[in-house]
Each structure stands twice: as structure tokens, then as C-alpha cells.
Design a protein around this motif. Structure first.
Motif, mmCIF file in Angstrom:
data_model
loop_
_atom_site.group_PDB
_atom_site.id
_atom_site.type_symbol
_atom_site.label_atom_id
_atom_site.label_comp_id
_atom_site.label_asym_id
_atom_site.label_seq_id
_atom_site.Cartn_x
_atom_site.Cartn_y
_atom_site.Cartn_z
ATOM 1 N N LEU A 1 0.854 -1.177 0.000
ATOM 2 C CA LEU A 1 0.000 0.000 0.000
ATOM 3 C C LEU A 1 0.895 1.233 0.000
ATOM 4 C CD1 LEU A 1 -2.826 1.291 0.251
ATOM 5 C CD2 LEU A 1 -2.548 1.142 2.728
ATOM 6 N N ASN A 2 0.747 2.059 -0.987
ATOM 7 C CA ASN A 2 1.531 3.303 -1.085
ATOM 8 C C ASN A 2 3.034 3.051 -0.973
ATOM 9 O OD1 ASN A 2 -0.932 4.724 -1.268
ATOM 10 N ND2 ASN A 2 -1.068 4.846 0.958
ATOM 11 N N SER B 1 -10.320 6.350 -2.370
ATOM 12 C CA SER B 1 -9.214 5.444 -2.660
ATOM 13 C C SER B 1 -9.701 4.008 -2.757
ATOM 14 C CB SER B 1 -8.132 5.534 -1.589
ATOM 15 O OG SER B 1 -7.123 4.564 -1.828
ATOM 16 N N ASP C 1 -6.601 2.452 -0.068
ATOM 17 C CA ASP C 1 -6.231 2.967 1.249
ATOM 18 C C ASP C 1 -7.461 3.169 2.147
ATOM 19 O OD1 ASP C 1 -5.139 4.239 3.463
ATOM 20 O OD2 ASP C 1 -3.843 5.542 2.266
#
Length: 158
Positions: A32-33, A62, A65
Motif C-alpha cells: 500500500l503506497n 481510494s 487505502d
């Protein structure tokens, strides 16, 4: 009162999928990210409307997220988002919901099949995504309807 939850985990301390971790069940590792994370499904179940019908929540769009989405929902007044954050958790995003569905399909977690579960990802000002864990459907529905939420935690892996 906000629960103090585990914030990170060392890769060497990760249990097998389906085993206890950080107040729940370890679902899987994911990215994630740009950061590898551990997804944990909590036993808590919340119930309520996603939020206000017709109110666009730009920070809740998102697909991946869920924590950012849940914080935006809470700032917009969503009671279920506020409750999830008080648990030191968040409402799963569409991606996180699909990872939980995969863990269910593998027999690692148990989820209600008689109710639709809210995801934190907003579809439009009038609707948000939900999952049907009986068959794994992901679809959007009106925000004002009461649905259940199974909060998750996402821990950075060190």
C-alpha cells in the motif's frame, strides 16, 4: 475511547495466515503506497449508514487505502467510521475487502453472509461500495442504508 493498537510488525514476527495478530486474525501481506503491510481482520462488528446521502467525501475515494478513506468519512461525520477509528482500526477499502474475501475463501476468517458489508471506498455522492461475502460480490449502494462493517488493521512490516 480510542484503543491503542500495535503500530508495526517485524517480518520475522508475522504468524501464518489465519493466526492471531494485533487483536484479530492475520489475513495477508500486501503493498500500500509503496510500503509492505500486514492486513488484520478484527472480530468486532459495527453497524450503521456509510454517511450522508448526497454528500461527496473527496478523501474517501481510494480503492486501496481504507485508513485514509475512513479518516475522511469520520471528518464528514460518519458514525461507523468514528467507531472504527476508536478501535484503532479502519473500514476496509475495496482492495482490502477483496483480500479479506480471499482469506474467507481459503477458510482463514469467518464473515457473516446474511448481511452486506460496507467498504470505505466512496462510489459517488449518493453511494459507496459494499461486499457480499457469501459470493464475493463488490457493488455500490446508497449510503443511508444500514450495513455492517468488519474493521481491519493495516500494520507496516519492518
Amino acid at each position: 475511547m480510542t484503543q491503542v493498537a500495535q503500530q508495526t510488525i517485524a517480518a520475522s514476527d508475522l504468524p501464518e495466515r489465519g493466526q492471531p495478530l494485533a487483536g484479530g486474525i492475520f489475513v495477508t501481506r500486501y503493498w500500500l503506497n509503496g510500503e509492505e503491510r500486514a492486513l488484520v481482520q478484527l472480530d468486532d462488528e459495527l453497524s450503521g449508514a456509510w454517511g450522508e446521502y448526497g454528500l461527496d467525501v473527496p478523501g474517501a475515494k481510494s480503492y486501496s487505502d481504507g485508513e485514509a478513506n475512513t479518516r475522511a468519512m469520520a471528518e464528514a461525520g460518519s458514525e461507523i467510521a468514528i467507531k472504527a477509528l476508536r478501535l484503532g482500526a479502519h473500514i476496509p477499502s475495496c482492495l482490502e475487502g477483496q483480500l479479506v474475501m480471499a482469506a474467507k475463501a481459503d477458510g482463514l476468517v469467518t464473515l457473516r453472509e446474511d448481511r452486506f458489508h460496507w467498504m470505505s471506498t466512496q462510489y459517488s455522492a449518493d453511494s459507496a461500495y459494499l461486499m457480499v461475502f457469501e459470493l464475493g460480490w463488490l457493488r455500490s449502494y446508497g449510503k443511508l442504508l444500514e450495513r455492517v462493517v468488519r474493521p481491519v488493521r493495516s500494520l507496516p512490516i519492518q
